[in-house]
Write an enzyme that holds these catalytic residues in place. Structure first.
Site, PDB file in Angstrom:
ATOM      1  N   ASP A   8       0.834  -1.202   0.000  1.00  0.00           N
ATOM      2  CA  ASP A   8       0.000   0.000   0.000  1.00  0.00           C
ATOM      3  C   ASP A   8       0.862   1.242   0.000  1.00  0.00           C
ATOM      4  O   ASP A   8       2.024   1.221   0.377  1.00  0.00           O
ATOM      5  CB  ASP A   8      -1.009  -0.021   1.142  1.00  0.00           C
ATOM      6  CG  ASP A   8      -0.435   0.446   2.458  1.00  0.00           C
ATOM      7  OD1 ASP A   8      -1.212   0.836   3.338  1.00  0.00           O
ATOM      8  OD2 ASP A   8       0.805   0.416   2.614  1.00  0.00           O
ATOM      9  N   ASP A 103      -5.392   2.430  -3.112  1.00  0.00           N
ATOM     10  CA  ASP A 103      -3.937   2.390  -3.034  1.00  0.00           C
ATOM     11  C   ASP A 103      -3.409   1.125  -2.355  1.00  0.00           C
ATOM     12  O   ASP A 103      -2.261   1.088  -1.920  1.00  0.00           O
ATOM     13  CB  ASP A 103      -3.399   3.623  -2.293  1.00  0.00           C
ATOM     14  CG  ASP A 103      -3.774   3.618  -0.816  1.00  0.00           C
ATOM     15  OD1 ASP A 103      -3.126   4.335  -0.041  1.00  0.00           O
ATOM     16  OD2 ASP A 103      -4.722   2.896  -0.443  1.00  0.00           O
ATOM     17  N   GLU A 104      -4.244   0.081  -2.260  1.00  0.00           N
ATOM     18  CA  GLU A 104      -3.783  -1.153  -1.620  1.00  0.00           C
ATOM     19  C   GLU A 104      -4.061  -2.340  -2.512  1.00  0.00           C
ATOM     20  O   GLU A 104      -5.116  -2.399  -3.159  1.00  0.00           O
ATOM     21  CB  GLU A 104      -4.567  -1.431  -0.329  1.00  0.00           C
ATOM     22  CG  GLU A 104      -4.339  -0.481   0.794  1.00  0.00           C
ATOM     23  CD  GLU A 104      -5.363  -0.745   1.886  1.00  0.00           C
ATOM     24  OE1 GLU A 104      -6.454  -0.147   1.828  1.00  0.00           O
ATOM     25  OE2 GLU A 104      -5.074  -1.553   2.771  1.00  0.00           O
TER      26      GLU A 104
END
Lengths: 435, 129
Positions: A8, A103-104
């Site tokens: 992440d 974002d992961e």
């Protein structure tokens, strides 16, 4: 032996803002939510200054700016594009990857040489920093729940340099970390659950891992039991390779200024209906229920408060903006009460079915359906080619309505608009530019 | 088969049309995206402002295709982070960042590779007005 990595991005929105603006390097940067309401991302420098995550921006703005904090309004076109690039790079880093959020991403590294995983993660980290200018942290473990904890440790423990392979650590060190980690931080344990566990004497991840799984299942349910098993190293949640079907599409926004008049509220609701109808079409679905909700500002309890919702069932499933907006306006007409300062509204589409497999109703005009699809395709095509909002229905109001969210300082959409490309100077520094 | 847009009213009914002699030799059309950006995730488009790099073929208003995945080699045009801005320079041997315009002084930073934002793969210059 199963190995899962979670990758992440650190301070994702703030990092995206820095990529094309070297003047922000080393500065305290915050990114604000819709309507410039709250802080949703902070650079490391902003965090060090003590700007709290989620803080309302209005009350702290002057003090923060005096301390040198730069605030940016949300630029989701940019963040979404950079996220897509990040996921494209991560997809090449593992046989199976599952995008978890903007974002992961989880990577399945089962079967790869277990001793080389930390080095692999470091190379991945360096590659992403080089290719996207984003800093990521990598947590590796036998299960997803443990990988998430490893990722947290990778960010906070000194000397780890953004990578933590929990599976490669000696048992004593893993146990020490779990004992130092509050139960609240475990994936799937929220604040309320943490309180109930604390009442039972379970305050750390280690204590939760030591709990008897059957007892946990009886008292808290099977989901928390799976969490306990995962903390012990037994994978219970395989990576998803197919997305589950969606049940709702939603578009909700807070207004930039309070809305009193019905006509203005109707134009906002029409615009929201058009936006959610677009999302529905992009998801290749049709909807049979349209719900509208409106509410006043709950943060001002001294003002008259009203919140209401109404749902309308359509005669047949549709993805046509005209039908959805008409239903939304009808719902609003039933909901609206004068004398209130409306602060927020939303449109929710539900009872979805796939556009490809929709049954044709017996008495419907077959041509009408095809015409509707073609019209919507043209609408979406023009907006995709020339920019969102190029073509809109008159009921949605003008291009910059009074109720549109505030975004005082949004950076250019560097990667999605020709008119907003980053500028590269060939020549001496521009006059008046601060070094 | 080239993916050229055709109006809806044009049909090709295999049962009745004459087979095209080209059917055995059809090749995909030229894909400009793949040619200019072999590494799409790390490729970004930027616009040139200013005329100090004209001698290198980058004019004011041109579009640059910049790839962050490439390492600079001597003679490459690069985008560098200088004085808080993105600047177009040429990468010379030893990590010197030079401009064509003699008025612009060359820079020799201590860690040049840290200042390079990306390498310019292509400069797109408009032909017709």
């Amino acid at each position: 032996m199963s190995r899962i990595a979670i990758v992440d991005c650190n301070n994702f929105y703030a990092s995206c803002e820095r990529l094309f603006d070297p003047a922000l390097a080393g500065r305290a940067v915050v990114v604000l939510s819709n309507n410039d309401g709250c802080v949703v991302s902070r650079s490391a420098e902003a965090r060090a200054l003590g700007v709290p995550m989620g803080a309302s921006w209005g009350p702290i703005r002057r003090e923060a700016e005096a301390l040198g904090v730069v605030a940016r309004s949300g630029n989701h076109a940019l963040y979404g594009d950079l996220s897509a690039r990040l996921m494209a790079l991560l997809a090449r880093a593992a046989p199976v990857a599952e995008v978890y959020s903007v974002d992961e991403c989880f990577l399945d590294w089962t079967g790869l040489p277990a001793s080389g995983l930390a080095a692999r993660a470091e190379a991945l980290r360096a590659g992403i920093a080089r290719q996207l200018g984003l800093t990521v942290s990598v947590g590796i473990a036998e299960t997803r729940t443990l990988a998430k904890l490893a990722n947290r440790w990778a960010k906070t423990a000194p000397g780890l340099n953004g990578v933590c392979d929990l599976a490669a650590l000696p048992g004593a060190r893993r146990q020490a970390y779990l004992a130092a980690c509050p139960a609240r931080e475990v994936w799937g344990v929220g604040r309320r659950l943490a309180k109930r566990l604390a009442a039972q004497g379970i305050a750390t991840a280690a204590a939760l891992a030591a709990a008897e799984p059957e007892a946990v299942r009886r008292r808290y349910g099977v989901t928390l039991m799976r969490t306990v098993l995962e903390l012990r190293g037994t994978p219970c949640t395989p990576l998803r390779t197919a997305l589950p079907p969606r049940h709702h599409y939603t578009f909700t926004r807070s207004f930039g200024t309070p809305v009193w008049q019905e006509a203005e509220l109707a134009s906002a609701v029409s615009a929201f209906a058009a936006s959610v109808a677009f999302k529905l079409r992009r998801g290749r679905a049709l909807a049979s229920r349209v719900a509208v909700f409106v509410q006043t500002n709950a943060n001002r309890p001294l003002e008259p408060q009203y919140r209401g919702a109404r749902e309308i069932r359509l005669a047949r499933p549709t993805a046509d903006t005209r039908e959805i907006a008409a239903a939304a306006r009808a719902a609003l007409a039933a909901l609206y009460r004068g004398g209130f300062a409306y602060a927020r509204a939303g449109v929710v589409l539900s009872e979805l079915c796939s556009a490809r497999h929709a049954a044709r109703p017996l008495f419907a005009d077959p041509e009408a359906g095809a015409r509707s699809e073609r019209l919507m395709a043209v609408l979406d095509g023009v907006n995709a080619a020339f920019g969102e909002g190029t073509l809109r229905f008159a009921g949605s109001g003008g291009p910059c309505p009074r109720w549109a969210g505030r975004r005082a300082a949004r950076s250019p959409r560097y990667t999605t608009r020709w008119s907003e490309l980053p500028i590269v100077r060939a020549g001496a520094q521009a006059p008046g530019r601060r070094s | 088969m080239p993916d050229y847009p055709t109006p809806d009213a044009v049909f090709k009914l295999d049962a009745f049309s004459f087979p095209s002699p080209a059917d055995d030799f059809l090749e995909p059309g030229l894909d400009l995206n793949a040619h200019l950006m072999p590494s799409p995730a790390s490729s970004f488009l930027m616009r040139v402002s200013g005329s100090a790099m004209q001698a290198s073929g980058a004019w004011d208003g041109d579009v640059l295709v910049v790839d962050r995945a490439l390492a600079p080699r001597p003679g490459d045009l690069v985008v560098a982070e200088l004085d808080g801005e993105l600047a177009l320079r040429r990468w010379a041997a030893g990590g010197r960042l030079e401009a064509d315009d003699p008025q612009v002084p060359p820079r020799r930073p201590a860690r040049p590779e840290l200042l390079v934002w990306g390498v310019v793969r292509w400069v797109l210059h408009r032909g017709a007005a």
